[in-house]
Design an enzyme around this catalytic site. Structure first.
Site, PDB file in Angstrom:
ATOM      1  N   GLU A 148       0.834  -1.478   0.099  1.00 42.41           N
ATOM      2  CA  GLU A 148       0.035  -0.033  -0.191  1.00 42.41           C
ATOM      3  C   GLU A 148       0.611   0.980  -0.293  1.00 42.41           C
ATOM      4  OE1 GLU A 148      -2.785   0.642   2.882  1.00 42.41           O
ATOM      5  OE2 GLU A 148      -2.135   1.872   3.148  1.00 42.41           O
ATOM      6  N   GLU A 153      -1.627  11.642   3.855  1.00 44.44           N
ATOM      7  CA  GLU A 153      -2.771  11.175   4.203  1.00 44.44           C
ATOM      8  C   GLU A 153      -2.239  12.361   6.552  1.00 44.44           C
ATOM      9  OE1 GLU A 153      -3.448   7.383   6.528  1.00 44.44           O
ATOM     10  OE2 GLU A 153      -1.174   6.908   6.935  1.00 44.44           O
TER      11      GLU A 153
END
Length: 315
Positions: A148, A153
């Protein structure tokens, strides 16, 4: 599966070649470029939202994509489609927030290149906007053995942060997840501080090759990792030093509410104030490297500042 570039994006920066883009100037979400995850699973992180495809949660308006989290009780499938058992009735679940998670899965995916997203991020305790990538085909196994890539974020932007120079949370993270399948997964990454307390619009970019993965904000490098920083335990990865990040990945953009990461940081939990929470995306552009030599690896600054294992479930 490179998809197509939007001619409105303009010329590509040298020596990159634009191969896919969305400037969000068509007045509606392009179904040939985007799909939606619709479920109330909570991302495996005990998040508090149902993801929907309703215009109340995701739409194009005034030349931008809006992903909108709302404080409202909604219902939907309890599990994502890949986790549902064939022939078993779909279990439904209700959650106290609604939001959206928009993906290029099945439409476009890329192996190496530059992914560039210009966005304004939502603020507040428990608010978790993310721009990230998942493998199109899980060649090396389930999460996180196939990897991933978190381009950006952020959690709890604008909330009190005594260790932050501005006094409020103003950091964004760039992280890789890899290793074995959960719970034997691992992760590593770096963070950087946004100069305007995360109030403005910023361009988040990832430069990705077989030699390095490099994160940028507004053109400035803030993180870099090389194959020695990650690994996967999958037998299929033997002899492939860049694995699992040597396969096509698709793009994901979402705004989560709550979950393990934001709820344990800053003020804790989720504040009910200030909803709706909106991430505004001005454009998404994907480039391929067109230089005669290999994409350069930064001369210094590679290597993560944080590492961990057995993190919360993703994907």
């Amino acid at each position: 599966m490179p998809g197509a570039a939007d001619p409105a994006a303009g010329p590509a920066p040298e020596p990159w070649r634009l191969v896919w883009s969305d400037e969000f100037d068509a007045g509606a979400i392009d179904p040939e470029k985007w799909d939606f995850d619709v479920n109330c699973w909570g991302g495996g992180n005990n998040e508090r939202q149902c993801y929907t495809d309703r215009p109340e949660n995701v739409r194009v308006e005034d030349g931008a994509l809006l992903i909108i989290a709302r404080r409202e009780r909604v219902s939907g499938p309890a599990l994502p489609v890949p986790m549902r058992e064939p022939g078993v009735p779909v279990e439904m679940r209700s959650m106290e927030y609604s939001s959206a998670r928009i993906v290029t899965r099945g439409r476009a995916s890329w192996r190496y290149g530059r992914i560039e997203v210009r966005a304004r991020l939502p603020r507040g305790q428990g608010v978790w906007p993310a721009i990230w990538m998942l493998p199109e085909d899980r060649r090396y196994g389930g999460w996180a053995a196939s990897g991933e890539i978190d381009i950006m974020e952020a959690v709890n932007l604008g909330t009190p942060c005594p260790e932050c120079e501005s006094g409020v949370e103003d950091q964004v993270l760039g992280t890789l997840h890899y290793g074995a399948e959960w719970p034997d997964n691992a992760y590593s990454g770096r963070h950087t501080t946004l100069p305007d307390q995360a109030r403005g619009t910023h361009t988040f970019a990832l430069d990705w090759s077989s030699e390095a993965i490099v994160w940028r904000v507004d053109g400035e490098i803030f993180a870099c990792q090389t194959p020695g920083d990650w690994f996967t335990t999958a037998p299929a990865a033997q002899g492939r030093p860049a694995a699992p990040f040597d396969q096509p990945f698709h793009l994901v953009m979402n705004v989560a509410i709550g979950g393990g990461l934001p709820e344990r940081e800053n003020l804790g939990g989720v504040s009910e104030e200030g909803f709706p929470k909106t991430m505004q995306v001005d454009f998404v552009r994907v480039y391929e490297w067109a230089g005669e030599a290999e994409m350069p690896v930064p001369a210094e600054g590679c290597g993560p500042e944080y590492r961990g294992d057995s993190s919360t479930t993703g994907g």
